[in-house]
Write a protein that holds these residues in place. Structure first.
Motif, PDB file in Angstrom:
ATOM      1  N   SER B 154     -14.785 -45.855   9.072  1.00  0.00           N
ATOM      2  CA  SER B 154     -14.851 -46.840   7.979  1.00  0.00           C
ATOM      3  C   SER B 154     -15.399 -46.216   6.706  1.00  0.00           C
ATOM      4  CB  SER B 154     -15.739 -48.015   8.372  1.00  0.00           C
ATOM      5  OG  SER B 154     -15.090 -48.829   9.298  1.00  0.00           O
ATOM      6  N   ALA B 155     -16.392 -45.337   6.857  1.00  0.00           N
ATOM      7  CA  ALA B 155     -16.994 -44.702   5.675  1.00  0.00           C
ATOM      8  C   ALA B 155     -15.952 -43.864   4.939  1.00  0.00           C
ATOM      9  CB  ALA B 155     -18.184 -43.834   6.094  1.00  0.00           C
ATOM     10  N   ILE B 156     -15.122 -43.143   5.694  1.00  0.00           N
ATOM     11  CA  ILE B 156     -14.103 -42.301   5.063  1.00  0.00           C
ATOM     12  C   ILE B 156     -13.052 -43.162   4.376  1.00  0.00           C
ATOM     13  CG2 ILE B 156     -12.239 -40.659   5.549  1.00  0.00           C
ATOM     14  CD1 ILE B 156     -14.062 -39.573   7.855  1.00  0.00           C
ATOM     15  N   ARG B 157     -12.709 -44.301   4.985  1.00  0.00           N
ATOM     16  CA  ARG B 157     -11.675 -45.174   4.400  1.00  0.00           C
ATOM     17  C   ARG B 157     -12.207 -46.012   3.246  1.00  0.00           C
ATOM     18  NH1 ARG B 157      -9.065 -47.611   9.988  1.00  0.00           N
ATOM     19  NH2 ARG B 157      -8.785 -45.596  11.010  1.00  0.00           N
ATOM     20  N   ASP B 158     -13.516 -46.147   3.142  1.00  0.00           N
ATOM     21  CA  ASP B 158     -14.108 -47.003   2.098  1.00  0.00           C
ATOM     22  C   ASP B 158     -13.899 -46.363   0.720  1.00  0.00           C
ATOM     23  OD1 ASP B 158     -16.237 -49.468   2.335  1.00  0.00           O
ATOM     24  OD2 ASP B 158     -16.493 -48.333   0.474  1.00  0.00           O
ATOM     25  N   ASP B 159     -13.684 -47.196  -0.290  1.00  0.00           N
ATOM     26  CA  ASP B 159     -13.463 -46.686  -1.642  1.00  0.00           C
ATOM     27  C   ASP B 159     -14.757 -46.459  -2.420  1.00  0.00           C
ATOM     28  OD1 ASP B 159     -10.744 -46.357  -1.545  1.00  0.00           O
ATOM     29  OD2 ASP B 159     -10.281 -48.364  -2.296  1.00  0.00           O
ATOM     30  N   ASN B 160     -15.889 -46.568  -1.734  1.00  0.00           N
ATOM     31  CA  ASN B 160     -17.186 -46.357  -2.387  1.00  0.00           C
ATOM     32  C   ASN B 160     -17.904 -45.169  -1.746  1.00  0.00           C
ATOM     33  OD1 ASN B 160     -17.389 -48.958  -4.073  1.00  0.00           O
ATOM     34  ND2 ASN B 160     -16.813 -49.677  -2.031  1.00  0.00           N
ATOM     35  N   PRO B 161     -18.898 -44.616  -2.456  1.00  0.00           N
ATOM     36  CA  PRO B 161     -19.689 -43.550  -1.841  1.00  0.00           C
ATOM     37  C   PRO B 161     -20.514 -44.094  -0.677  1.00  0.00           C
ATOM     38  CG  PRO B 161     -20.307 -43.881  -4.164  1.00  0.00           C
ATOM     39  CD  PRO B 161     -19.354 -44.959  -3.811  1.00  0.00           C
ATOM     40  N   VAL B 162     -20.388 -43.478   0.479  1.00  0.00           N
ATOM     41  CA  VAL B 162     -21.131 -43.919   1.661  1.00  0.00           C
ATOM     42  C   VAL B 162     -21.988 -42.759   2.156  1.00  0.00           C
ATOM     43  CG1 VAL B 162     -21.010 -44.895   3.982  1.00  0.00           C
ATOM     44  CG2 VAL B 162     -19.221 -45.444   2.315  1.00  0.00           C
ATOM     45  N   LEU B 163     -23.290 -43.013   2.333  1.00  0.00           N
ATOM     46  CA  LEU B 163     -24.182 -42.012   2.913  1.00  0.00           C
ATOM     47  C   LEU B 163     -24.340 -42.309   4.395  1.00  0.00           C
ATOM     48  CD1 LEU B 163     -24.962 -42.182  -0.209  1.00  0.00           C
ATOM     49  CD2 LEU B 163     -27.082 -41.107   0.474  1.00  0.00           C
ATOM     50  N   VAL B 164     -24.060 -41.322   5.216  1.00  0.00           N
ATOM     51  CA  VAL B 164     -24.212 -41.480   6.666  1.00  0.00           C
ATOM     52  C   VAL B 164     -25.359 -40.581   7.109  1.00  0.00           C
ATOM     53  CG1 VAL B 164     -23.124 -41.255   8.916  1.00  0.00           C
ATOM     54  CG2 VAL B 164     -21.753 -41.992   6.944  1.00  0.00           C
ATOM     55  N   PHE B 165     -26.469 -41.199   7.516  1.00  0.00           N
ATOM     56  CA  PHE B 165     -27.620 -40.435   7.991  1.00  0.00           C
ATOM     57  C   PHE B 165     -27.573 -40.336   9.512  1.00  0.00           C
ATOM     58  CE2 PHE B 165     -29.318 -41.989   3.895  1.00  0.00           C
ATOM     59  CZ  PHE B 165     -29.709 -40.762   3.357  1.00  0.00           C
ATOM     60  N   ALA B 166     -27.647 -39.109   9.998  1.00  0.00           N
ATOM     61  CA  ALA B 166     -27.625 -38.878  11.445  1.00  0.00           C
ATOM     62  C   ALA B 166     -29.028 -38.495  11.890  1.00  0.00           C
ATOM     63  CB  ALA B 166     -26.637 -37.765  11.780  1.00  0.00           C
ATOM     64  N   ASP B 167     -29.575 -39.299  12.807  1.00  0.00           N
ATOM     65  CA  ASP B 167     -30.920 -39.020  13.324  1.00  0.00           C
ATOM     66  C   ASP B 167     -30.882 -37.723  14.140  1.00  0.00           C
ATOM     67  OD1 ASP B 167     -33.401 -39.153  14.782  1.00  0.00           O
ATOM     68  OD2 ASP B 167     -33.466 -41.281  14.253  1.00  0.00           O
TER      69      ASP B 167
END
Lengths: 323, 323
Positions: B154-167
């Motif tokens: 979903s983050a890749i398909r989203d048209d906005n900047p998405v930050l994905v934090f991995a613990d």
């Protein structure tokens, strides 16, 4: 490719329009009708010289002194004034103001007022030009990125040139060395007179040009752009010029050396080109009067348009945050 | 179903999205070195190593996103985002709004954070709330391999900047991931365990902490509901309010520091919109206002543990009901 020559009289008229636009803005600010702004008075030659050497497919990144780049690209001075006045018909609907006007329809993208911001974005625009340059698709153009000697003191300058060199990105870096970094003379912040010397260490070709001569800038930019189109490699063009007004309006320039300012006023790019064309018999007093009349009429119409444009509705406060 | 690690789930999402969309690409420090399966399948133009320069990596992503690509960048460790703060916050987060909606920024920023490796405060710092506070960005912080895969898609398909934090502590944890996993929408929390007596709201590794606490509480006859936020922005307010309406008690658990953390926002949300439902004060269990230490016992002490969650819940349930 063949380089089409730049008509010097057209270049003069475009520079005079840029000057008139910024003088109109200064006047509107003085009367409390527009916010303060950063002008490019004295720096019209790199804008007209470089932008005239680009084609419609090329993209431009600029900064807070963007009026010259926008108008050289054919932007509507009415929509620019409306933007500075915070009106709905501005290029950005009034949300930019003077400092970061983008006009995607003209290929002027991602204008940033964070000094050096444009340098970090330019590599991405160059990357997309390269990645989208595939068989069956239209060949995308190159990228021209305008920044100042102040931005060149940011780390992003080296980071950007280095990545563009390593990834072979088609970017024309244009440093408008206007000698001033906000309220500090560049002599206080760097030992060299210019920044082009740094390019070689990063594997980027460069050239230095008289930034007050639009014809010389055009020739240098055309040669650089031709090389970028042939090789895909970036190029740094440093145009030596001078910021004739303060960092922003209003600014009494009390910190500016009077002799230095007088020296550069004598080298005003508009006065110099005009005198040269008159001397060479290519411009008559009548032709100058006709240009002045056209520019005046353009700015009167632009001001009327911006005045008549409404402010955006208050619902615009929270629109365009997310796509 | 396939059992895979969080790291493999991220790579699987990348591979599927890169197959589906030729404009998706990934670059960053060591990306091509570490994700060699992606390099082998998609080639060096779409899977790239970069210089160790987070600012230009993020700026390049923003520039590319605005002009036709869908870049994913790996900035390695969350504290390194300080070097990329301008490009993420001032460019990717603001230039859509500033330009009046002329540009969109479909880009993903990946970074690791959290206790577990003893790497100390310059590689481990849960900074997610900084970005929650910045307009134009979305923030995702999943806790299971299946969620990492679905939310990355979903983050890749989203048209906005998405930050994905991995613990960091979850990177090598395993879980079941459906073969044909659909994208999981951003902004939807997951109820990990249903319960009647208290709501535990968390995200990332402390979801597991809350599940362990819920098991212990069950033996004492206390029925805890565990909500995994998954997305911090957009925040699934309905899921939180629905649960609190049922349980009347709320404990928010996260590793990030307490002051102005996500827990403060959730406590305020419940105070504003569900005050009448509350049968006890809202509690927060968080990291302290201190840099995360390297020493293993200190690092573990930084993070809320299950026995602390159990004790907090017991203190609430012991209080007399106000209804």
């Amino acid at each position: 490719m063949t380089i089409r020559p730049l008509d010097p009289v057209q270049a003069l008229e475009r520079m005079m329009l840029i000057r008139a636009y910024e003088e109109t803005l200064i006047d509107l600010h003085g009367r409390g009708r527009a916010a303060g702004t950063c002008t490019s008075v004295g720096q019209e030659a790199p804008a007209v010289g470089v932008v005239s050497a680009l084609t419609a497919d090329d993209l431009i990144l600029t900064n807070h002194r963007s009026a010259g780049h926008l108008l050289a690209r054919g932007a509507d001075p009415g929509r620019m004034l409306a933007e500075v006045m915070g009106k709905q018909d501005g290029y950005c609907g009034g949300k930019s103001g003077s400092l970061h006007i983008s006009a995607k329809e003209l290929g002027i993208v991602l204008t940033s007022t964070i000094v050096g911001g444009e340098l970090a974005l330019a590599t991405g625009v160059g990357l997309s030009r390269t990645m989208l340059n595939q068989p069956g698709l239209n060949k995308p153009g190159i990228v021209a990125c305008f920044f100042g000697d102040g931005a060149a003191t940011e780390g992003r300058f080296q980071e950007s040139l280095n990545l563009a060199a390593v990834w072979k990105l088609p970017i024309l870096y244009v440093c408008e060395n206007n000698q001033w970094q906000a309220f500090v003379h560049r002599k206080e912040t760097m030992l060299a007179d210019g920044i082009a010397g740094q390019a070689a260490a990063l594997g980027v070709e460069s050239a230095v040009v008289d930034g007050n001569d639009p014809l010389a800038v055009f020739d240098a930019a055309s040669a650089a752009i031709d090389g970028i189109r042939r090789t895909g490699k970036p190029f740094l063009l440093e145009a030596m010029t001078y910021r004739l007004r303060g960092h922003f309006e209003p600014d009494d320039q009390g910190y500016v050396d009077k002799a230095e300012l007088a020296h550069w006023r004598d080298r005003d790019p508009i006065l110099c080109l005009r005198a040269r064309l008159e001397r060479e018999g290519r411009l008559t007093a009548d032709a100058v009067a006709a240009i002045e009349a056209r520019v005046r009429a353009t700015m009167e119409a632009a001001t009327a348009f911006a005045d008549a444009s409404p402010y955006p509705g208050l619902d615009a406060l929270t629109t365009d945050v997310y796509a | 179903m396939t059992t895979m690690t969080v790291n493999d789930a991220i790579s699987a999402a990348l591979a599927e999205e890169m197959r589906n969309d030729p404009t998706v690409m990934i670059f960053g420090e060591g990306v091509a070195t570490k994700r060699h399966d992606l390099l082998a399948e998609f080639g060096p133009a779409r899977v790239r190593n970069t210089p160790l320069a987070e600012g230009i990596i993020a700026g390049t992503a923003a520039g590319a996103a605005a002009t036709g690509l869908r870049p994913v960048v790996d900035l390695l460790f969350a504290p390194f985002l300080c070097y990329a703060m301008d490009e993420i916050v001032n460019s990717a987060g603001k230039l859509r709004y500033i330009s009046g909606g002329q540009f969109k920024f479909p880009m993903v920023v990946l970074a690791m954070t959290g206790a577990g490796w003893g790497v100390g405060a310059q590689h481990n710092h849960n900074v997610e709330s900084w970005f929650v506070h910045s307009p134009g960005l979305k923030i995702v912080m999943p806790s299971t391999p299946a969620d990492f895969k679905g939310l990355m898609k979903s983050a890749i398909r989203d048209d906005n900047p998405v930050l994905v934090f991995a613990d960091i502590a979850l990177g090598y944890s395993t879980g079941e991931v459906p073969e044909d996993a659909e994208a999981i929408p951003l902004g939807k929390a997951a109820v990990r365990r249903e319960g009647r007596d208290v709501t535990l709201v968390s995200y990332a590794k402390t979801v597991g902490t809350c599940m362990a606490a819920a098991d212990t509480l069950a033996t004492a006859g206390i029925d805890a509901e565990v909500i995994d936020l998954r997305s911090l922005k957009p925040l699934d307010e309905d899921a939180i309010l629905r649960s609190v309406a049922k349980t009347g008690r709320l404990v928010v658990v996260h590793e990030a520091s307490r002051l102005c953390g996500v827990g403060a926002e959730i406590a305020a949300l419940v105070a504003e919109k569900a005050f009448a439902n509350l049968r006890a004060p809202v509690l927060r269990l968080t990291g302290p206002d201190a840099p995360p230490p390297a020493s293993f016992p200190l690092e573990q002490a930084f993070v809320p543990q299950a026995d602390a969650v159990v004790a907090a819940v017991r203190s609430l349930v012991a209080e007399p009901a106000t209804a």
